[in-house]
Scaffold this motif. Structure first.
Motif, PDB file in Angstrom:
ATOM      1  N   GLY A   1      45.947   2.428  66.728  1.00  0.00           N
ATOM      2  CA  GLY A   1      44.505   2.338  66.205  1.00  0.00           C
ATOM      3  C   GLY A   1      44.080   2.409  64.685  1.00  0.00           C
ATOM      4  N   TRP A   2      45.213   2.435  63.618  1.00  0.00           N
ATOM      5  CA  TRP A   2      44.697   2.292  62.303  1.00  0.00           C
ATOM      6  C   TRP A   2      44.944   1.065  61.644  1.00  0.00           C
ATOM      7  CZ3 TRP A   2      48.940   1.101  59.380  1.00  0.00           C
ATOM      8  CH2 TRP A   2      50.142   1.292  59.758  1.00  0.00           C
ATOM      9  N   GLY A   3      44.019   0.872  60.695  1.00  0.00           N
ATOM     10  CA  GLY A   3      43.868  -0.469  60.197  1.00  0.00           C
ATOM     11  C   GLY A   3      43.033  -0.237  58.747  1.00  0.00           C
ATOM     12  N   ILE A   4      42.903  -1.191  57.799  1.00  0.00           N
ATOM     13  CA  ILE A   4      42.276  -1.343  56.953  1.00  0.00           C
ATOM     14  C   ILE A   4      40.867  -2.415  57.000  1.00  0.00           C
ATOM     15  CG2 ILE A   4      42.159  -1.788  54.274  1.00  0.00           C
ATOM     16  CD1 ILE A   4      45.098  -0.935  54.269  1.00  0.00           C
ATOM     17  N   ASN A   5      39.728  -2.164  56.301  1.00  0.00           N
ATOM     18  CA  ASN A   5      38.926  -3.185  56.504  1.00  0.00           C
ATOM     19  C   ASN A   5      39.320  -4.564  55.982  1.00  0.00           C
ATOM     20  OD1 ASN A   5      36.954  -5.063  54.942  1.00  0.00           O
ATOM     21  ND2 ASN A   5      35.571  -3.592  56.013  1.00  0.00           N
ATOM     22  N   ALA A   6      39.048  -5.526  57.237  1.00  0.00           N
ATOM     23  CA  ALA A   6      39.762  -6.901  57.230  1.00  0.00           C
ATOM     24  C   ALA A   6      39.722  -7.841  55.833  1.00  0.00           C
ATOM     25  CB  ALA A   6      39.514  -7.616  58.117  1.00  0.00           C
ATOM     26  N   TYR A   7      38.543  -7.499  55.136  1.00  0.00           N
ATOM     27  CA  TYR A   7      38.033  -8.027  53.877  1.00  0.00           C
ATOM     28  C   TYR A   7      39.005  -7.613  52.818  1.00  0.00           C
ATOM     29  CZ  TYR A   7      34.053 -10.328  55.970  1.00  0.00           C
ATOM     30  OH  TYR A   7      33.043 -11.207  56.536  1.00  0.00           O
ATOM     31  N   ILE A   8      39.333  -6.282  52.811  1.00  0.00           N
ATOM     32  CA  ILE A   8      39.984  -5.757  51.576  1.00  0.00           C
ATOM     33  C   ILE A   8      41.507  -6.063  51.956  1.00  0.00           C
ATOM     34  CG2 ILE A   8      40.725  -3.386  50.815  1.00  0.00           C
ATOM     35  CD1 ILE A   8      38.012  -2.304  51.489  1.00  0.00           C
ATOM     36  N   ILE A   9      42.104  -5.876  52.928  1.00  0.00           N
ATOM     37  CA  ILE A   9      43.384  -6.227  53.289  1.00  0.00           C
ATOM     38  C   ILE A   9      43.758  -7.556  52.869  1.00  0.00           C
ATOM     39  CG2 ILE A   9      43.384  -6.522  55.794  1.00  0.00           C
ATOM     40  CD1 ILE A   9      46.203  -4.770  53.600  1.00  0.00           C
ATOM     41  N   ASP A  10      42.757  -8.553  53.247  1.00  0.00           N
ATOM     42  CA  ASP A  10      43.189 -10.105  53.090  1.00  0.00           C
ATOM     43  C   ASP A  10      42.912 -10.382  51.653  1.00  0.00           C
ATOM     44  OD1 ASP A  10      43.571 -10.572  55.605  1.00  0.00           O
ATOM     45  OD2 ASP A  10      41.634 -11.276  56.155  1.00  0.00           O
ATOM     46  N   ALA A  11      41.982  -9.621  50.876  1.00  0.00           N
ATOM     47  CA  ALA A  11      42.012  -9.724  49.527  1.00  0.00           C
ATOM     48  C   ALA A  11      43.175  -9.449  48.888  1.00  0.00           C
ATOM     49  CB  ALA A  11      40.916  -9.052  48.839  1.00  0.00           C
ATOM     50  N   ILE A  12      43.863  -8.440  49.275  1.00  0.00           N
ATOM     51  CA  ILE A  12      45.141  -7.809  48.924  1.00  0.00           C
ATOM     52  C   ILE A  12      46.189  -8.906  49.176  1.00  0.00           C
ATOM     53  CG2 ILE A  12      47.167  -6.104  48.974  1.00  0.00           C
ATOM     54  CD1 ILE A  12      44.759  -4.058  49.452  1.00  0.00           C
ATOM     55  N   ILE A  13      46.252  -9.425  50.361  1.00  0.00           N
ATOM     56  CA  ILE A  13      47.146 -10.621  50.854  1.00  0.00           C
ATOM     57  C   ILE A  13      46.998 -11.731  49.814  1.00  0.00           C
ATOM     58  CG2 ILE A  13      47.683 -12.226  52.758  1.00  0.00           C
ATOM     59  CD1 ILE A  13      47.104  -9.869  54.654  1.00  0.00           C
ATOM     60  N   GLY A  14      45.955 -12.103  49.354  1.00  0.00           N
ATOM     61  CA  GLY A  14      45.668 -13.148  48.445  1.00  0.00           C
ATOM     62  C   GLY A  14      46.204 -12.954  47.108  1.00  0.00           C
ATOM     63  N   LEU A  15      46.291 -11.713  46.978  1.00  0.00           N
ATOM     64  CA  LEU A  15      46.853 -11.090  45.625  1.00  0.00           C
ATOM     65  C   LEU A  15      48.381 -11.225  45.694  1.00  0.00           C
ATOM     66  CD1 LEU A  15      44.611  -8.405  44.440  1.00  0.00           C
ATOM     67  CD2 LEU A  15      44.851 -10.756  43.406  1.00  0.00           C
ATOM     68  N   SER A  16      48.927 -11.266  46.819  1.00  0.00           N
ATOM     69  CA  SER A  16      50.322 -11.119  47.005  1.00  0.00           C
ATOM     70  C   SER A  16      50.997 -12.493  46.779  1.00  0.00           C
ATOM     71  CB  SER A  16      50.762 -10.994  48.483  1.00  0.00           C
ATOM     72  OG  SER A  16      50.370 -11.850  49.505  1.00  0.00           O
ATOM     73  N   VAL A  17      49.895 -13.699  46.831  1.00  0.00           N
ATOM     74  CA  VAL A  17      50.336 -15.073  46.699  1.00  0.00           C
ATOM     75  C   VAL A  17      50.363 -15.115  45.232  1.00  0.00           C
ATOM     76  CG1 VAL A  17      49.879 -17.669  46.972  1.00  0.00           C
ATOM     77  CG2 VAL A  17      49.462 -15.955  49.057  1.00  0.00           C
ATOM     78  N   VAL A  18      49.419 -14.562  44.422  1.00  0.00           N
ATOM     79  CA  VAL A  18      49.364 -14.664  42.979  1.00  0.00           C
ATOM     80  C   VAL A  18      50.544 -13.923  42.554  1.00  0.00           C
ATOM     81  CG1 VAL A  18      48.131 -13.955  41.188  1.00  0.00           C
ATOM     82  CG2 VAL A  18      47.019 -14.767  43.076  1.00  0.00           C
ATOM     83  N   TYR A  19      50.877 -12.833  42.905  1.00  0.00           N
ATOM     84  CA  TYR A  19      52.054 -11.898  42.554  1.00  0.00           C
ATOM     85  C   TYR A  19      53.432 -12.819  42.339  1.00  0.00           C
ATOM     86  CZ  TYR A  19      55.870  -8.504  42.208  1.00  0.00           C
ATOM     87  OH  TYR A  19      56.966  -7.902  41.938  1.00  0.00           O
ATOM     88  N   LYS A  20      53.565 -13.591  43.742  1.00  0.00           N
ATOM     89  CA  LYS A  20      54.909 -13.916  44.053  1.00  0.00           C
ATOM     90  C   LYS A  20      54.938 -15.509  43.013  1.00  0.00           C
ATOM     91  CE  LYS A  20      59.016 -14.582  45.346  1.00  0.00           C
ATOM     92  NZ  LYS A  20      59.912 -13.594  44.584  1.00  0.00           N
ATOM     93  N   ALA A  21      53.877 -15.975  42.891  1.00  0.00           N
ATOM     94  CA  ALA A  21      53.716 -17.132  42.108  1.00  0.00           C
ATOM     95  C   ALA A  21      53.915 -16.992  40.567  1.00  0.00           C
ATOM     96  CB  ALA A  21      52.462 -18.011  42.187  1.00  0.00           C
ATOM     97  N   LEU A  22      53.498 -15.784  40.125  1.00  0.00           N
ATOM     98  CA  LEU A  22      53.607 -15.451  38.750  1.00  0.00           C
ATOM     99  C   LEU A  22      55.374 -14.946  38.602  1.00  0.00           C
ATOM    100  CD1 LEU A  22      50.383 -13.284  38.144  1.00  0.00           C
ATOM    101  CD2 LEU A  22      51.247 -15.368  36.939  1.00  0.00           C
ATOM    102  N   ASP A  23      55.622 -14.410  39.611  1.00  0.00           N
ATOM    103  CA  ASP A  23      57.019 -14.193  39.578  1.00  0.00           C
ATOM    104  C   ASP A  23      57.861 -15.493  39.427  1.00  0.00           C
ATOM    105  OD1 ASP A  23      59.563 -12.229  39.701  1.00  0.00           O
ATOM    106  OD2 ASP A  23      59.618 -12.712  41.803  1.00  0.00           O
ATOM    107  N   ASN A  24      57.764 -16.436  40.243  1.00  0.00           N
ATOM    108  CA  ASN A  24      58.339 -17.379  40.130  1.00  0.00           C
ATOM    109  C   ASN A  24      58.443 -18.087  38.816  1.00  0.00           C
ATOM    110  OD1 ASN A  24      59.233 -17.181  43.040  1.00  0.00           O
ATOM    111  ND2 ASN A  24      57.724 -18.768  43.782  1.00  0.00           N
ATOM    112  N   LEU A  25      57.339 -18.005  38.071  1.00  0.00           N
ATOM    113  CA  LEU A  25      57.028 -18.518  36.811  1.00  0.00           C
ATOM    114  C   LEU A  25      57.565 -17.626  35.814  1.00  0.00           C
ATOM    115  CD1 LEU A  25      53.403 -19.624  37.016  1.00  0.00           C
ATOM    116  CD2 LEU A  25      55.310 -21.158  37.118  1.00  0.00           C
ATOM    117  N   GLY A  26      58.354 -16.628  36.153  1.00  0.00           N
ATOM    118  CA  GLY A  26      59.047 -15.541  35.058  1.00  0.00           C
ATOM    119  C   GLY A  26      57.950 -15.085  34.323  1.00  0.00           C
TER     120      GLY A  26
END
Length: 242
Positions: free
Chosen positions: A111-136
């Motif tokens: 029964g523990w979680g994080i505010n859906a907006y906050i965690i989904d914002a972080i997930i959006g940043l995960s896409v940014v992180y990986k794309a930047l990693d792909n670009l070196g």
């Protein structure tokens, strides 16, 4: 004969390239109207009304969530973008699946979680992180290369937390909770394999294009834009809800 064969391969590569860029463009047009880890009204009502063990329906719901979860698909695309060996693909996808499964199951069970907006914002940043990693980018900016496997695991944990947070919002019945959660997780992995199969088939054709590297740069820049857009939507949603 050889020239004809080469021409057909080139045509197939061009079509695959157009398909990839079209898919990314569709995401760009639709992401503003959707929320990551969103559950449709019909699915939410079903989750709230059922009672007892429902294996098949929860497998279906899990697979549906993954196949329609554009945040997962974008991150998965980023992870396998430059992985050419199936062994490497299997390792990274397994790492992501383990992270995703652990936090989804434990989050709902305890029964523990994080505010859906906050965690989904972080997930959006995960896409940014990986794309930047792909670009070196990290090598160019900081002279270091982050551990890609550790990053995949961490973001897998975050993606699972996002799903757990959303499921908790719908107050899933306790009767049959564990079997239903396990079935849902199986569905998520089935959906992930289906999405991965499509990605790998298209990428296989796209990589044959002589312009692949240049187009790959453009595609990853688009992914950065989509990730930032998704993050902005979630931050705006959080501010509006407080």
């Amino acid at each position: 004969m050889r020239s004809t064969s080469s021409g057909l391969r080139a045509l197939a590569s061009c079509r695959a390239t157009a398909l990839i860029l079209t898919v990314l463009a569709v995401y760009a047009l639709s992401v503003a109207q959707a929320l990551a880890h969103n559950v449709t009204a019909g699915d939410a009502g079903y989750i709230q009304e059922i009672w007892g063990v429902k294996i098949i329906p929860f497998i279906y719901l899990g697979a549906k969530h993954m196949v329609t979860g554009y945040d997962h698909i974008l991150f998965l695309l980023g992870v396998v973008f430059f992985l050419y060996k199936m062994k490497d693909v299997a390792i990274y996808v397994s790492i992501f699946a383990v992270g995703h499964s652990v936090t989804m199951l434990l989050g709902v069970w305890y029964g523990w979680g994080i505010n859906a907006y906050i965690i989904d914002a972080i997930i959006g940043l995960s896409v940014v992180y990986k794309a930047l990693d792909n670009l070196g980018a990290y090598q160019k900016w900081f002279g270091v290369q982050p551990n890609t496997k550790a990053a995949t695991l961490i973001f897998g944990l975050l993606h699972g937390t996002g799903l757990a947070s959303k499921i908790l919002d719908y107050d899933i019945p306790q009767d049959g909770l564990l079997p239903n959660l396990l079935a849902f997780n199986v569905g998520v992995e089935v959906g992930q394999l289906l999405a991965l199969a499509v990605i790998l088939i298209v990428m296989g054709y796209w990589r044959r294009s002589p312009n692949f590297m240049r187009q790959a740069t453009v595609a990853n820049v688009i992914m950065i834009g989509l990730g930032l857009w998704l993050t902005g939507i979630q931050v705006a949603g959080y501010l509006a809800s407080t």
